[in-house]
Every structure is written in structure tokens, then in C-alpha cells.
Motif scaffolding. Structure first.
Motif, PDB file in Angstrom:
ATOM      1  N   GLU A  52       0.825  -1.202   0.000  1.00 28.77           N
ATOM      2  CA  GLU A  52       0.000   0.000   0.000  1.00 28.77           C
ATOM      3  C   GLU A  52       0.860   1.255   0.000  1.00 28.77           C
ATOM      4  O   GLU A  52       0.418   2.314  -0.450  1.00 28.77           O
ATOM      5  N   TRP A 132      -1.546   5.871  -3.353  1.00 32.21           N
ATOM      6  CA  TRP A 132      -2.657   5.652  -2.435  1.00 32.21           C
ATOM      7  C   TRP A 132      -2.147   5.505  -1.004  1.00 32.21           C
ATOM      8  O   TRP A 132      -2.676   6.100  -0.064  1.00 32.21           O
ATOM      9  N   ILE A 136      -2.721   7.836   2.451  1.00 26.62           N
ATOM     10  CA  ILE A 136      -3.134   7.296   3.748  1.00 26.62           C
ATOM     11  C   ILE A 136      -2.152   7.728   4.836  1.00 26.62           C
ATOM     12  O   ILE A 136      -2.535   8.133   5.930  1.00 26.62           O
ATOM     13  N   LYS A 139      -2.569  11.427   5.703  1.00 30.46           N
ATOM     14  CA  LYS A 139      -3.773  11.641   6.508  1.00 30.46           C
ATOM     15  C   LYS A 139      -3.563  11.145   7.943  1.00 30.46           C
ATOM     16  O   LYS A 139      -4.064  11.746   8.897  1.00 30.46           O
ATOM     17  N   VAL A 191      -2.157  -0.587   6.028  1.00 28.11           N
ATOM     18  CA  VAL A 191      -3.183   0.358   6.486  1.00 28.11           C
ATOM     19  C   VAL A 191      -3.745  -0.096   7.832  1.00 28.11           C
ATOM     20  O   VAL A 191      -4.070   0.723   8.696  1.00 28.11           O
TER      21      VAL A 191
END
Length: 359
Positions: A52, A132, A136, A139, A191
Motif C-alpha cells: 500500500e 494511495w 493514507i 492523513k 493500512v
């Protein structure tokens, strides 16, 4: 009443206790050692970032008799990159390979189908771009920063700035240890890991606030008395909430341990490992920091105040004078749970001291 419940009641009344504040240098040293180990592990080994965050492809095979090690060898030969293989509960395999684009992913999928002796359409392929994961991560950092700021503001208003500083240091301590453990054991950072790290912040803060609330109540108008120093009252607060902290931590750790050791270890559920390891380590570190780090730090900061420092001098001078006269250091009207409760073991009650004086 159960033995644990009886111990909790005796701790709350100050009949027994442990000198957490007096031995704070031991806990500070242990925390510094653990933190340094975590930082060194991060510097030397780094983190095993999932696809990820670095991009790549995830292949999910049907149920197969091929071992994890053999499938890893097939994937690495087909892709030319390191591969992470996990066996899922239904006997299928989850193969992660970083650094692949669409064309490379199709080629690896085709070769894996041939090696595993299955048709290509039975292998599910998912391509993940690094952008992506970067979004993440950004954020998560933003959320962490906002959370820290709100925590400091709230604690400074509800309690005082010294408690806010101590709680912030304890939170950073817990996060550092958790991330260091990830580096040491080599678990993949996904994640789910980020979710787990953000979740432990609340748990870590819970026990700290419970102790702080007790400390605030017990030290109200503390300068108007000359029996107990701030550090002794802080020690009483820790001992008074110790059993509660242990109970809540154990109850929280049990289901998380089930996810980590049964869900992740036995069933082979990768995402459960990512979340549960961060929760397990973070909960344990949070309970430790609330008892051994946060409150002792508050006591250290408060003892620097002129009024609290002057109070300590008056109390020590009073006790020295009482000891020279052969009197009780607390005085005949001291309430239960005084300075003597700062060490482990039962303390003599008023009746016992009265008999000593009569003798």
C-alpha cells in the motif's frame, strides 16, 4: 471479597503500596533503554512497508497444496522482487510482490498459474499504486498531529500544563515502542497497522487520565497541610488506581491477544496481525507509561514549583524534629494512608502506635 479486590481496597485506603515515585529513576532508565532499542532498530532494519505504501501487486490463489516457502520461491523467480506469502484460513495463498506495474503483474500472474498448476483466471490479481498509501500516511500524520494538539489543550484546561506535557511524552513513548517492535519482528506495515496505531492513542490516554484525576483530587489545597509531599500524594494516586488499571488493561488485552495469536497465528489472517500487534503492544505500553512514566513526570515537574518545594522542606523539617523527639513523623492525628503507605507492606494503625507510646 476476592484477594485481588481486597488488595485493591487496601491500596485505595493506603494500607499497602509501592513507592513508584521513589523508584522513578529505574523506570525512566528502563524506558530510555527500550526507546533507544526501538530507535536503533528503526535506523538499522527500518520498517517492512506493505505494498500500500511502496506499490505492487497482490495475488490470491485458490486452495493449493504448495507450501508457503515454495510459493515464495515461485513468486520471486517470476518477478525478480522479494515476495511476501501468507496462507489464508481456507488453504489459499496471498502473495504480495512490490514494485510491479500492470504489464509485469500480468506476466507474474501467468507464471504463477503455471507453477501452481492452476488456470490463470483462478488467480485474482490486484494492482496497488504507491500514491494511495502515501495519501493514507499523510492523513494518518495529520490525524495524529491534530489528536496530540487536542489532547494537550484538553489536559491543560481540565488539569494543568504539567499533566498535559507528561501525557504527551507518555503517548510519544508508547508510539515509539510500538513502531520499534514492528521493526524488530519484521511485521508488515499496512493500512491496518496505521489504524491500530491511531487506536492505541485513546487506550494509552485512558489510564493516564484516571490517575491524573485522582491526583488532582488528592492534591487540592495541598499547601495548606504539612503531612504529605506532592510526590507522596502522587504515589497514593497511582496505588489507589493500580488494580483498576491492571483490570482494564487485562480485559482489553485478552480479545486483542485472541486476534493476534489465534486469528493471526492459527488462521493465518494477515490483516488481523497488522492491527492486533499494534494494539497489543500499544495497550501494554500505555498501561506501563501511565503508571511508571506519566505520573512520576508530573511529580518531578510539580516539585520544581517554589510553593511545592517549600512545602517539601517544611514537611521534612517537621519529620526530622519529630524523629528527634521520638514522636510519630505523621503526628498523632494523621489520617490513614500517609507517607508510610509509600512502601510495600502493612502499616501500623492508630491503635498500634498508641500502644507503642503507652509502652
Amino acid at each position: 471479597m476476592s484477594k485481588l479486590g481486597d488488595l485493591g481496597a487496601r491500596l485505595h485506603r493506603g494500607e499497602v503500596g509501592y513507592d513508584f515515585i521513589g523508584n522513578r529513576k529505574i523506570w525512566y532508565g528502563l524506558s530510555v533503554l527500550i526507546t533507544i532499542t526501538a530507535i536503533v532498530a528503526l535506523a538499522v532494519r527500518g520498517l517492512n512497508m506493505g505494498i500500500e505504501f511502496q506499490g505492487g501487486a497482490v495475488f490470491t490463489t485458490p486452495k493449493t497444496d504448495v507450501s508457503v516457502s515454495q510459493a515464495q520461491e515461485y513468486a520471486e523467480e517470476a518477478s525478480g522482487h522479494d515476495a511476501i506469502v501468507q496462507q489464508l484460513g481456507n488453504g489459499s495463498l496471498r502473495i504480495q510482490v512490490g514494485g510491479l506495474d500492470t504489464a509485469q503483474s500480468d506476466q507474474v500472474r501467468s507464471e504463477l498459474a503455471e507453477d501452481l498448476n492452476v488456470t490463470e483466471d483462478k488467480i485474482a490479481a490486484e494492482l496497488v499504486g504507491p500514491s494511495w498509501g502515501e495519501q493514507i500516511a499523510n492523513k494518518a500524520w495529520t490525524g495524529l498531529g491534530v489528536f496530540m494538539i487536542l489532547v494537550v489543550i484538553y489536559l491543560a484546561i481540565a488539569f494543568e500544563w504539567r499533566m498535559a506535557v507528561a501525557a504527551l511524552i507518555a503517548l510519544i513513548h508508547d508510539l515509539t515502542i510500538t513502531v520499534g517492535i514492528y521493526s524488530l519482528v519484521g511485521f508488515e506495515v499496512t493500512v491496518g497497522t496505521v489504524i491500530g496505531l491511531l487506536t492505541i492513542l485513546g487506550y494509552s490516554l485512558y489510564d493516564t487520565v484516571v490517575v491524573f484525576d485522582s491526583l488532582k483530587e488528592q492534591t487540592k489545597d495541598i499547601t495548606k497541610q504539612t503531612r504529605f509531599t506532592y510526590s507522596e500524594m502522587a504515589n497514593r494516586s497511582i496505588n489507589g488506581t493500580l488494580v483498576r488499571s491492571i483490570n482494564t488493561t487485562v480485559v482489553a488485552l485478552l480479545p486483542v491477544a485472541g486476534l493476534l495469536f489465534i486469528g493471526g497465528g492459527v488462521l493465518g489472517a494477515g490483516m488481523l496481525n497488522d492491527i492486533s500487534l499494534s494494539l497489543f503492544v500499544g495497550l501494554a505500553a500505555g498501561a506501563y507509561s501511565s503508571i511508571f512514566i506519566a505520573t512520576p513526570l508530573v511529580a518531578d515537574l510539580k516539585e520544581r514549583e517554589p510553593s511545592i518545594r517549600a512545602l517539601r522542606k517544611r514537611i521534612l523539617a517537621k519529620r526530622a524534629g519529630a524523629a528527634a523527639k521520638g514522636e510519630s513523623p505523621d503526628g498523632p492525628d494523621a489520617f490513614d494512608g500517609g507517607a508510610e503507605a509509600a512502601v510495600v507492606g502493612p502499616r501500623a494503625g492508630r491503635r498500634g502506635r498508641a500502644q507503642e507510646h503507652r509502652g
